[in-house]
Each structure stands twice: as structure tokens, then as C-alpha cells.
Design an enzyme around this catalytic site. Structure first.
Site, PDB file in Angstrom:
ATOM      1  N   ARG A   1       9.334 -55.966  21.112  1.00 23.24           N
ATOM      2  CA  ARG A   1       9.308 -55.713  22.563  1.00 23.24           C
ATOM      3  C   ARG A   1       9.330 -54.227  22.906  1.00 23.24           C
ATOM      4  O   ARG A   1       9.364 -53.859  24.079  1.00 23.24           O
ATOM      5  CB  ARG A   1      10.447 -56.476  23.249  1.00 23.24           C
ATOM      6  CG  ARG A   1      11.818 -56.254  22.635  1.00 23.24           C
ATOM      7  CD  ARG A   1      12.822 -57.300  23.104  1.00 23.24           C
ATOM      8  NE  ARG A   1      14.108 -57.169  22.456  1.00 23.24           N
ATOM      9  CZ  ARG A   1      14.426 -57.711  21.282  1.00 23.24           C
ATOM     10  NH1 ARG A   1      13.528 -58.409  20.620  1.00 23.24           N
ATOM     11  NH2 ARG A   1      15.631 -57.554  20.762  1.00 23.24           N
TER      12      ARG A   1
ATOM     13  N   HIS B   1       6.847 -63.330  51.038  1.00 17.49           N
ATOM     14  CA  HIS B   1       6.447 -64.593  51.654  1.00 17.49           C
ATOM     15  C   HIS B   1       6.791 -65.773  50.762  1.00 17.49           C
ATOM     16  O   HIS B   1       6.243 -66.863  50.929  1.00 17.49           O
ATOM     17  CB  HIS B   1       4.950 -64.557  51.976  1.00 17.49           C
ATOM     18  CG  HIS B   1       4.637 -63.464  52.948  1.00 17.49           C
ATOM     19  ND1 HIS B   1       4.680 -63.649  54.313  1.00 17.49           N
ATOM     20  CD2 HIS B   1       4.357 -62.156  52.746  1.00 17.49           C
ATOM     21  CE1 HIS B   1       4.394 -62.496  54.912  1.00 17.49           C
ATOM     22  NE2 HIS B   1       4.197 -61.575  53.974  1.00 17.49           N
TER      23      HIS B   1
HETATM   24  O1  F6P Z   1       9.705 -64.383  20.271  1.00 16.26           O
HETATM   25  C1  F6P Z   1      10.182 -63.818  19.114  1.00 16.26           C
HETATM   26  C2  F6P Z   1       9.336 -62.698  18.610  1.00 16.26           C
HETATM   27  O2  F6P Z   1       9.777 -62.352  17.350  1.00 16.26           O
HETATM   28  C3  F6P Z   1       9.333 -61.481  19.536  1.00 16.26           C
HETATM   29  O3  F6P Z   1      10.435 -60.672  19.366  1.00 16.26           O
HETATM   30  C4  F6P Z   1       8.054 -60.839  19.155  1.00 16.26           C
HETATM   31  O4  F6P Z   1       7.666 -59.892  20.099  1.00 16.26           O
HETATM   32  C5  F6P Z   1       7.154 -62.049  19.091  1.00 16.26           C
HETATM   33  O5  F6P Z   1       7.969 -63.054  18.528  1.00 16.26           O
HETATM   34  C6  F6P Z   1       5.888 -61.889  18.313  1.00 16.26           C
HETATM   35  O6  F6P Z   1       6.118 -61.580  16.970  1.00 16.26           O
HETATM   36  P1  F6P Z   1       4.963 -61.023  16.039  1.00 16.26           P
HETATM   37  O7  F6P Z   1       4.512 -59.728  16.599  1.00 16.26           O
HETATM   38  O8  F6P Z   1       5.582 -60.880  14.689  1.00 16.26           O
HETATM   39  O9  F6P Z   1       3.847 -62.022  16.042  1.00 16.26           O
END
Ligand code: F6P
Length: 542
Positions: free
Chosen positions: A271, A387
Site C-alpha cells: 500500500r 446530495h
Molecule cells: O490484501 C493483501 C495484500 O497483500 C495487500 O497488502 C497488497 O497490496 C495486495 O494484497 C496485493 O498483493 P501483491 O502485490 O503481492 O499481489
């Protein structure tokens, strides 16, 4: 945390509680009436960014007590640990160095004795080369026609960040390229995206840190079939697939050669990855120079966060205000309301950023928290939200602190619209904070029985975040500001903000149920889940 004291046992926390009991009833109307300079005193300017937090239920004493809490929780020391590459993500034994990805200074950053800046720069230069080729229509597909449709396949951090930024900076994009994002394992997402596209002109970017994520890999395999089927040969894969990942062996196993792979590293959290190779779709869309401008904006906010004293540090103040409401007032949700259509994906992006980071309930000492941690983050662009759900925000029983985000100069020179948009933003902030008293309603000659319905209690907290203009630079600053707000809250709540174990259980159960759906004998399930599986199987295979 000093002496590993439990957060709620700390003197600084208790002092805040005493203070809360004294001031909880104070109305923003009174705070403004008592201090004509409040708007000036509770705002911070930082190169094209104006952050006004005066419409919060705080006094100077509140801010001082909150800053004391941040100090007592060793925020400064923890920040240094992050910036210097210590392995602060202890449950995964990793450093947390998204700040290195946009380190525009010449200062090296080390992980395990290695300066990571060299590798970062090398990948950036490779991204530059490939993005320039694609932008100059010099990346031919299997028939020799240049690709012009770019489809990023990824999910979570490998989708939300680049998608949000490509939308936010669409004004700066190259219009003869089309950039799409496919994330959902629901086949509809990919099928609807490719249905009107020519495979000869379509390039897939498979974005996955692990290169094992079920949704992404299934979508990638379906995309591969589509290309191979139209091209008539596996050879086409090398012209139509790029990979963004940390996992070289899985990338190769999929059939993408290392020359088409753009690497990043385990110290980049999903993230927090949009400034890594995961941002390749962004660079293709807006170009290398704009991408670098965005990194500069991130870096400027990183410096601000690291260097500014807490009482004039925007991410720290945002974090402290969030704690004030979440932990003392028990306001557990937070609205993010961009008054900017280009930012329509920003709340969705922040949901992962904030909720996957701070949605935790075990402290770094292994104890269960006895206080609230990450709030529910949600929002929509203004004025649409007005809205839809603002009714509840103004007159409902829940109080929802909000961030209103706007830009003074419109990109499309549409001042007729823009002045209306921004007047709504300022008006909503005013209405949230001050409401409308019964007296004011009566003075308008409203029929007595309607007075309660037309009264607005106000005292709803708002931050106003006003940039001069939406540019790659200012967007970088905005994103980094929220990243550091999240970090600060994690430090104070004493939780690990950079792991995400809470997403694992569902993945494991889905794997099991998938096999059962396809006919393997059903294992142990509760009666509800067992019924659902049976019903699905019966109707699915009838
Ligand atoms: O939802 C869990 C997760 O590990 C996230 O933290 C991450 O961004 C996403 O899955 C995708 O993971 P990857 O980039 O390894 O496919």
C-alpha cells in the site's frame, strides 16, 4: 514506548482524559468567538499547501497535551528508525522504506549495509526507457502495430495507488494512450475491459509484489490466453506482458523474461508502493518528468514530516486530531471528501492505506489493546457526497470528522464551475463547524413546529486542505501527508502498521472452499457455510 507502559496508563494519556472531560462540551462557535485570530493560529502553510485545522474541537492546551503524547510515545525516534532503514516491520522482519523510493537528496539509505539508492535509480531509468518507447508509439505488438492500450492487472496496493494517481493526474496524461486497471477476480472486470480492444495494440502490466496473489494471477493467465489465442503463438507474450514484482522466479515461471520485469524490494509495502516500479502505469501515462515531479512532492512532505517540530508538522497534527476524536470523543469514522473530480479514487486508495495499516488490535508488546485503533475511512468527491450522505453528517447522531480537500486553480480553466465547487467546499466546512442555532432559524420566520428540524447543531470537526493547484508535485505531497499521518497514529497506538496478517484467513478458507465447490468432499463447516456451498454446487452444476 517509554518503559513499555500501556498507552492508557501513560500520564500524558491521562492528562488528555482530564482535559477532555473539561472541554468536551465546548462549541466551535465559542472557540471562534473567543479568539478572532483562531483561523490564523490554527493553520499551517507549506509551499502551495494551506492546512487549516481551526475548525477542530481543540484549544492550544489540547494541542500541547497531544504533542506531549507524541513525544512520550517516542515519535521522533520511531520516525528516525523508519527513515534510516531499521526493520520496524518486526512481524515480517522488514525495513519500511517507501521514503527511499522518492529520496531526491544525495543522501544514501542503507538496508543490511547496502545503499538501496543505486538499485532504485537503476529501476527508475529502466522505467523511463520503456515508458518513453510506449509513449513514442515504439513498442510494437505481435502484428507490428504499436501498443496503445495499457492494462494494469493487480489488486490492493498493486492497483489502488497507480489507479488513483492515473485518475488524479489524467490532465497530464498522453491522450492517445488508454490506461486501464483490472483488479477484481470477477471475470467481468477483465472481460468488460478488453471486449472492445484490439489485442494487437494491448499491453498488460502484471503488478504484484508477491506474484502469487490469486486474483492477479488468474486475471493474468486469462489475459495471456487472450493474447496467445489472437497471436497464434506463445512468442507474443514477450511483446504484450511486463511484470512489476519482487519475485523474479515466479515472474519467469509465468513466462515473462527478466528484461520485461521491473523490480522492487521487500521493504516496500504494497500500500506504499506507488512510487516504486508499481507506478509504471503512471509513468507511461504522464511521462518520466511528471513522475519525477511527483516524487519531488513526496520527498518535500517526507522532509516536512521528518524535520518540522510537531506543533507545525501537518501529518503529525492530522494524526493527533484523529486520536483525539477516535480515542477520547469516540468518533470512530473519518470522512475524506475531495472537492476535485480528478481525485475520485482518493478515498478508496486511502481506505487501504489507513485501514490495512492501522486496523490492528495487538500492541507491539503482544497485548490486546484496550483503546480504539484505526478508524473507518470513507468518502466521495464533493459535491456528490452533499446530495447523498451529508444529511447524516450534519444532523445525524454520529459525529464524523472530515477532511475537505480542494485546489484553488482549476486545471481546465472552468472557473464558472470551479468557483461554485469551492464555494460549496468552504460552505460545508462552515456549516459542519457552526451549524445553525434555533434562534437563527426562528429569526428567519420559520414555523415553530419546524424549528427543530431546521436546526443544525454544528460542532462537527473539519480539516480544510487547500492546495494552489493539482500538479504531480502537489499530489505527491498530499499522498505522503496521509502516509505519515498513518505512521504517526500507528506509533502512538503502539501497533505494527506495516503488516497485514488480517487478510490471510479469508485467503486460506477461500482456497479450501474453492476445491469443495469443484467437487472435493466437504470438510468441516458451520451449518450456514455448508448450506451456501451445497446450494451453489446444486444450482451451478444443474
Ligand atoms: O490484501 C493483501 C495484500 O497483500 C495487500 O497488502 C497488497 O497490496 C495486495 O494484497 C496485493 O498483493 P501483491 O502485490 O503481492 O499481489
Amino acid at each position: 514506548m517509554a518503559g513499555k507502559k500501556y498507552l492508557t496508563d501513560m500520564d500524558e494519556w491521562k492528562a488528555l482524559f482530564d482535559h477532555y472531560n473539561k472541554i468536551k462540551g465546548i462549541h466551535l462557535r465559542d472557540l471562534f468567538n473567543d479568539d478572532a485570530q483562531r483561523g490564523d493560529r490554527f493553520s499551517i502553510e507549506d509551499g502551495g499547501l494551506f492546512f487549516d485545522y481551526s475548525k477542530n474541537r481543540v484549544t492550544s492546551e489540547t494541542m500541547e497535551l497531544l504533542v506531549n503524547l507524541a513525544r512520550a510515545c517516542n515519535l521522533k525516534e520511531e520516525t528516525e528508525r523508519m527513515f534510516t532503514g531499521e526493520k520496524i516491520n518486526e512481524t515480517e522482519n522488514r525495513a519500511v522504506l517507501h521514503i527511499a523510493l522518492r529520496n531526491r537528496s544525495s543522501v544514501p539509505i542503507y538496508v543490511d549495509g547496502k545503499n538501496v539508492m543505486t538499485d532504485i535509480e537503476a529501476v527508475l531509468q529502466r522505467m523511463k526507457l520503456v515508458s518513453e518507447k510506449i509513449r513514442n508509439m515504439q513498442w510494437p505488438g505481435f502484428s507490428g502495430k504499436p501498443v496503445k492500450n495499457i492494462i494494469n492487472i493487480g489488486i490492493g496496493g498493486s492497483d489502488l495507488g497507480p489507479y488513483m494517481v492515473c485518475e488524479a493526474l489524467k490532465y497530464y496524461s498522453k491522450r492517445d494512450l488508454n490506461v486501464y486497471f483490472v483488479s477484481n477476480v470477477d471475470g467481468t472486470h477483465l472481460i468488460e475491459t478488453i471486449r472492445d480492444l484490439n489485442p494487437e495494440e494491448t499491453l498488460f502490466i502484471i503488478a504484484s509484489k508477491t506474484f502469487t496473489t490469486q486474483e492477479t494471477m488468474l486475471n493474468a493467465r486469462t489475459a495471456r490466453k487472450w493474447i496467445v489465442q489472437h497471436a497464434g503463438s506463445d512468442q507474443a507474450v514477450s511483446r504484450h506482458f511486463l511484470a512489476l514484482s519482487t519475485n523474479k522466479s515466479e515472474v519467469e515461471r509465468f513466462g515473462i523474461s527478466p528484461s520485461n520485469m521491473f523490480e522492487f524490494w521487500d521493504w516496500v509495502g504494497g500500500r506504499y508502493s506507488l512510487t516504486s516500479a508499481i507506478g509504471l502505469s503512471i509513468m507511461i501515462s504522464i511521462g518520466y518528468e511528471n513522475f519525477i515531479q511527483m516524487l519531488e512532492g513526496f520527498h518535500a512532505m517526507d522532509k516536512h514530516f521528518r524535520e518540522r517540530p510537531f506543533h507545525e508538522n501537518i501529518p503529525v497534527i492530522m494524526a493527533l486530531l484523529g486520536i483525539w476524536y477516535n480515542n477520547f470523543f469516540n468518533f470512530h469514522t473519518h470522512a475524506v471528501l475531495p472537492y476535485e473530480q480528478y481525485l475520485h479514487r482518493f478515498p478508496a486508495y486511502l481506505q487501504q492505506g489507513d485501514m490495512e495499516s492501522n486496523g490492528k488490535s495487538i500492541t507491539k508488546d503482544g497485548l490486546v489493546v484496550d483503546y480504539a485503533t484505526g478508524p473507518v475511512i470513507w468518502g466521495e468527491p464533493g459535491t456528490n457526497g452533499q446530495h447523498a450522505f451529508y444529511q447524516l453528517m450534519h444532523q445525524g447522531t454520529q459525529i464524523i470528522p472530515a477532511d475537505l480537500i480542494g485546489f484553488i486553480k482549476p486545471l481546465n480553466n472552468d472557473y464558472e464551475h470551479h468557483d461554485v465547487l469551492i464555494s460549496n467546499m468552504f460552505a460545508q466546512a462552515e456549516a459542519f463547524a457552526f451549524g445553525k442555532t434555533e434562534k437563527e432559524v426562528r429569526s428567519e420566520g420559520v414555523e415553530e413546529r419546524l424549528v427543530p428540524y431546521k436546526t443544525f447543531p454544528g460542532n462537527r470537526p473539519v480539516n480544510t486542505i487547500l492546495f494552489d493547484k493539482l500538479t504531480p508535485y502537489s499530489l505527491g505531497k498530499l499522498i505522503a501527508m496521509y502516509e505519515h499521518k498513518i505512521f504517526t497514529q500507528g506509533v502512538i497506538w503502539n501497533i505494527y502498521s506495516f503488516d497485514q496478517w488480517g487478510v490471510e484467513l479469508g485467503k486460506v478458507l477461500a482456497g479450501r472452499i474453492y476445491k469443495e465447490i469443484l467437487g472435493e468432499p466437504m470438510g468441516e463447516h458451520d451449518s450456514s457455510t455448508a448450506n451456501l456451498i451445497k446450494r451453489y454446487r446444486r444450482i451451478r452444476f444443474e
